[in-house]
Motif scaffolding. Structure first.
Motif, PDB file in Angstrom:
ATOM      1  N   SER A   1      24.009  47.906  41.474  1.00 27.05           N
ATOM      2  CA  SER A   1      25.178  48.752  41.254  1.00 27.05           C
ATOM      3  C   SER A   1      26.229  48.583  42.353  1.00 27.05           C
ATOM      4  CB  SER A   1      24.748  50.208  41.162  1.00 27.05           C
ATOM      5  OG  SER A   1      24.082  50.585  42.350  1.00 27.05           O
ATOM      6  N   MET A   2      25.897  47.851  43.403  1.00 28.51           N
ATOM      7  CA  MET A   2      26.856  47.608  44.480  1.00 28.51           C
ATOM      8  C   MET A   2      27.741  46.389  44.220  1.00 28.51           C
ATOM      9  SD  MET A   2      26.324  50.104  46.429  1.00 28.51           S
ATOM     10  CE  MET A   2      27.256  49.676  47.890  1.00 28.51           C
ATOM     11  N   PHE A   3      27.506  45.678  43.130  1.00 31.96           N
ATOM     12  CA  PHE A   3      28.396  44.580  42.774  1.00 31.96           C
ATOM     13  C   PHE A   3      29.762  45.149  42.416  1.00 31.96           C
ATOM     14  CE2 PHE A   3      25.436  41.506  43.464  1.00 31.96           C
ATOM     15  CZ  PHE A   3      24.476  41.267  42.504  1.00 31.96           C
ATOM     16  N   ASP A   4      30.810  44.572  43.001  1.00 31.82           N
ATOM     17  CA  ASP A   4      32.146  45.111  42.736  1.00 31.82           C
ATOM     18  C   ASP A   4      33.136  44.054  42.260  1.00 31.82           C
ATOM     19  OD1 ASP A   4      33.560  45.288  46.114  1.00 31.82           O
ATOM     20  OD2 ASP A   4      32.462  43.714  45.071  1.00 31.82           O
ATOM     21  N   TYR A   5      32.664  42.824  42.109  1.00 31.58           N
ATOM     22  CA  TYR A   5      33.578  41.762  41.673  1.00 31.58           C
ATOM     23  C   TYR A   5      32.750  40.739  40.936  1.00 31.58           C
ATOM     24  CZ  TYR A   5      37.633  38.662  42.045  1.00 31.58           C
ATOM     25  OH  TYR A   5      38.721  37.882  41.768  1.00 31.58           O
ATOM     26  N   PHE A   6      33.269  40.302  39.786  1.00 28.27           N
ATOM     27  CA  PHE A   6      32.519  39.403  38.919  1.00 28.27           C
ATOM     28  C   PHE A   6      33.387  38.212  38.543  1.00 28.27           C
ATOM     29  CE2 PHE A   6      29.100  42.394  38.321  1.00 28.27           C
ATOM     30  CZ  PHE A   6      29.726  43.607  38.526  1.00 28.27           C
ATOM     31  N   LEU A   7      32.742  37.064  38.418  1.00 27.02           N
ATOM     32  CA  LEU A   7      33.470  35.837  38.108  1.00 27.02           C
ATOM     33  C   LEU A   7      32.726  35.053  37.038  1.00 27.02           C
ATOM     34  CD1 LEU A   7      33.047  36.164  41.489  1.00 27.02           C
ATOM     35  CD2 LEU A   7      34.863  34.480  41.454  1.00 27.02           C
ATOM     36  N   TRP A   8      33.468  34.252  36.303  1.00 28.27           N
ATOM     37  CA  TRP A   8      32.894  33.281  35.377  1.00 28.27           C
ATOM     38  C   TRP A   8      33.337  31.889  35.802  1.00 28.27           C
ATOM     39  CZ3 TRP A   8      29.354  33.977  31.551  1.00 28.27           C
ATOM     40  CH2 TRP A   8      29.133  35.292  31.112  1.00 28.27           C
TER      41      TRP A   8
ATOM     42  N   GLU B   1      42.222  39.505  30.909  1.00 33.97           N
ATOM     43  CA  GLU B   1      42.537  38.504  29.891  1.00 33.97           C
ATOM     44  C   GLU B   1      43.341  37.365  30.504  1.00 33.97           C
ATOM     45  OE1 GLU B   1      44.166  40.665  26.665  1.00 33.97           O
ATOM     46  OE2 GLU B   1      44.279  38.954  25.315  1.00 33.97           O
ATOM     47  N   ASP B   2      43.016  36.147  30.084  1.00 35.43           N
ATOM     48  CA  ASP B   2      43.778  34.990  30.531  1.00 35.43           C
ATOM     49  C   ASP B   2      43.786  33.973  29.396  1.00 35.43           C
ATOM     50  OD1 ASP B   2      43.550  32.635  33.344  1.00 35.43           O
ATOM     51  OD2 ASP B   2      45.051  32.911  31.782  1.00 35.43           O
ATOM     52  N   GLY B   3      44.840  34.011  28.615  1.00 36.81           N
ATOM     53  CA  GLY B   3      44.921  33.083  27.496  1.00 36.81           C
ATOM     54  C   GLY B   3      43.830  33.334  26.481  1.00 36.81           C
ATOM     55  N   ARG B   4      43.044  32.305  26.190  1.00 36.38           N
ATOM     56  CA  ARG B   4      41.970  32.438  25.200  1.00 36.38           C
ATOM     57  C   ARG B   4      40.724  33.133  25.759  1.00 36.38           C
ATOM     58  NH1 ARG B   4      39.521  28.128  23.713  1.00 36.38           N
ATOM     59  NH2 ARG B   4      40.150  26.776  25.438  1.00 36.38           N
ATOM     60  N   PHE B   5      40.718  33.399  27.059  1.00 38.47           N
ATOM     61  CA  PHE B   5      39.535  33.935  27.714  1.00 38.47           C
ATOM     62  C   PHE B   5      39.729  35.408  28.095  1.00 38.47           C
ATOM     63  CE2 PHE B   5      37.556  29.832  28.089  1.00 38.47           C
ATOM     64  CZ  PHE B   5      38.620  28.951  28.151  1.00 38.47           C
ATOM     65  N   THR B   6      38.759  36.219  27.732  1.00 32.53           N
ATOM     66  CA  THR B   6      38.774  37.638  28.089  1.00 32.53           C
ATOM     67  C   THR B   6      37.413  38.014  28.629  1.00 32.53           C
ATOM     68  OG1 THR B   6      40.356  38.128  26.319  1.00 32.53           O
ATOM     69  CG2 THR B   6      39.176  39.987  27.282  1.00 32.53           C
ATOM     70  N   VAL B   7      37.397  38.711  29.751  1.00 31.35           N
ATOM     71  CA  VAL B   7      36.134  39.215  30.280  1.00 31.35           C
ATOM     72  C   VAL B   7      36.140  40.732  30.161  1.00 31.35           C
ATOM     73  CG1 VAL B   7      37.039  39.154  32.651  1.00 31.35           C
ATOM     74  CG2 VAL B   7      34.581  39.282  32.261  1.00 31.35           C
ATOM     75  N   PHE B   8      35.031  41.261  29.674  1.00 32.38           N
ATOM     76  CA  PHE B   8      34.834  42.693  29.521  1.00 32.38           C
ATOM     77  C   PHE B   8      33.734  43.142  30.466  1.00 32.38           C
ATOM     78  CE2 PHE B   8      37.442  43.415  25.814  1.00 32.38           C
ATOM     79  CZ  PHE B   8      37.461  42.190  25.175  1.00 32.38           C
ATOM     80  N   LEU B   9      33.950  44.297  31.109  1.00 31.95           N
ATOM     81  CA  LEU B   9      32.947  44.832  32.017  1.00 31.95           C
ATOM     82  C   LEU B   9      32.565  46.233  31.572  1.00 31.95           C
ATOM     83  CD1 LEU B   9      31.275  44.752  34.638  1.00 31.95           C
ATOM     84  CD2 LEU B   9      33.311  45.584  35.845  1.00 31.95           C
ATOM     85  N   ASN B  10      31.279  46.467  31.383  1.00 35.07           N
ATOM     86  CA  ASN B  10      30.731  47.781  31.060  1.00 35.07           C
ATOM     87  C   ASN B  10      29.830  48.186  32.216  1.00 35.07           C
ATOM     88  OD1 ASN B  10      29.146  49.938  30.158  1.00 35.07           O
ATOM     89  ND2 ASN B  10      29.193  49.226  28.035  1.00 35.07           N
ATOM     90  N   LYS B  11      30.381  48.961  33.139  1.00 34.80           N
ATOM     91  CA  LYS B  11      29.631  49.298  34.350  1.00 34.80           C
ATOM     92  C   LYS B  11      28.434  50.186  34.080  1.00 34.80           C
ATOM     93  CE  LYS B  11      32.994  50.756  36.909  1.00 34.80           C
ATOM     94  NZ  LYS B  11      33.695  51.360  38.063  1.00 34.80           N
ATOM     95  N   SER B  12      28.568  51.080  33.130  1.00 27.79           N
ATOM     96  CA  SER B  12      27.445  51.977  32.859  1.00 27.79           C
ATOM     97  C   SER B  12      26.243  51.203  32.331  1.00 27.79           C
ATOM     98  CB  SER B  12      27.854  53.066  31.869  1.00 27.79           C
ATOM     99  OG  SER B  12      28.254  52.490  30.644  1.00 27.79           O
ATOM    100  N   ALA B  13      26.519  50.139  31.585  1.00 29.42           N
ATOM    101  CA  ALA B  13      25.439  49.300  31.048  1.00 29.42           C
ATOM    102  C   ALA B  13      25.106  48.142  31.973  1.00 29.42           C
ATOM    103  CB  ALA B  13      25.829  48.759  29.676  1.00 29.42           C
ATOM    104  N   LYS B  14      25.879  47.974  33.042  1.00 28.16           N
ATOM    105  CA  LYS B  14      25.723  46.841  33.960  1.00 28.16           C
ATOM    106  C   LYS B  14      25.744  45.532  33.161  1.00 28.16           C
ATOM    107  CE  LYS B  14      23.295  49.121  37.774  1.00 28.16           C
ATOM    108  NZ  LYS B  14      23.054  50.447  37.177  1.00 28.16           N
ATOM    109  N   HIS B  15      26.785  45.381  32.409  1.00 24.70           N
ATOM    110  CA  HIS B  15      26.904  44.253  31.483  1.00 24.70           C
ATOM    111  C   HIS B  15      28.332  43.735  31.483  1.00 24.70           C
ATOM    112  CE1 HIS B  15      26.086  41.880  27.846  1.00 24.70           C
ATOM    113  NE2 HIS B  15      27.288  42.270  27.446  1.00 24.70           N
ATOM    114  N   LEU B  16      28.455  42.412  31.510  1.00 22.78           N
ATOM    115  CA  LEU B  16      29.772  41.827  31.281  1.00 22.78           C
ATOM    116  C   LEU B  16      29.658  40.718  30.255  1.00 22.78           C
ATOM    117  CD1 LEU B  16      30.946  39.528  34.185  1.00 22.78           C
ATOM    118  CD2 LEU B  16      28.812  40.725  34.341  1.00 22.78           C
TER     119      LEU B  16
END
Lengths: 114, 113
Positions: A28-35, A58-73
């Motif tokens: 839960s201490m992760f605060d930045y995510f990358l692909w 969002e960046d062009g055709r690429f979108t990243v979604f973050l759900n912190k409660s589920a700890k899922h991106l």
């Protein structure tokens, strides 16, 4: 103990359709995510990132979604193109981290078929 | 192009021999990293450096040492190579203080027989 997990080793999608790549984390201490995207015999290249204070980037055709409660991106690629065929890694950084260390997932190999 | 080169790009060696991999950057960045990539494990940090002669361990540092005597070069040494160290090794840099994005070199494929 794998703190960042990509549970799908591979994904096959038809050209023009949406590709959805998933990543789960435990810290839960992760605060930045990358692909990152990686082609064979090349180094990984940065694709897109998101801060934990946001839920979408969002960046062009690429979108990243973050759900912190589920700890899922997730990474959405729309529309998918054959050139998107590569291995995709998600990575995370902890807020207390010294040195900018990143923790990577195992990777998902995306195949986009014409 | 992140201005990172790695040498050699491919190497085959025998168990028990010492091996040194070199990472060279042209942009004078402070932070440099060594990772290994293995199937099912993704990228794992071996060692990193935050300045000349300043280094620290990553999550899989056993069997590896590093040195950084110049800003532009970060060396990874396997003192006595083992078959478990067969892998693809990537060097990375971080361009800005406080930034999290890392830029990777092209990799070195090492095979230990």
């Amino acid at each position: 103990d794998q703190q960042v997990k990509q549970n799908s080793p591979s994904l096959s999608v038809q050209e023009g359709r949406i590709s959805i790549l998933n990543c789960d984390y435990t810290n839960s201490m992760f605060d930045y995510f990358l692909w990152y995207k990686k082609y064979p015999a090349e180094g990984p290249t940065f694709l897109i990132s998101i801060s934990s204070i946001k839920d979408k980037n969002e960046d062009g055709r690429f979108t990243v979604f973050l759900n912190k409660s589920a700890k899922h991106l997730s990474l959405h690629i729309v529309p998918s193109q054959p050139g998107d065929s590569a291995v995709y890694f998600c990575a995370a950084r902890a807020s207390y981290n010294q040195g900018g260390k990143l923790i990577f997932g195992q990777g998902t190999e995306l195949s986009v078929k014409p | 192009d992140a201005g990172i080169t790695q040498s050699p790009r491919h190497k085959v060696t025998e168990t028990g021999t010492p091996v040194t991999l070199r990472c060279h950057q042209t942009e004078n960045h402070r932070y440099m990293y060594w990772y290994r990539q293995d199937p099912g494990h993704g990228l794992r940090l071996i060692h990193y450096s935050y300045g000349v002669k300043d280094t620290d361990k990553g999550e899989v540092s056993d069997g590896y040492s590093v040195s950084r005597s110049k800003t532009e070069d970060f060396l990874l040494t396997l003192e006595s190579a083992t078959s478990s160290q067969t892998s693809v090794y990537f060097c990375a840099i971080k361009r800005q203080e406080g930034a999290d994005r890392q830029y990777f070199g092209p990799g070195t494929r090492l095979t230990v027989l």
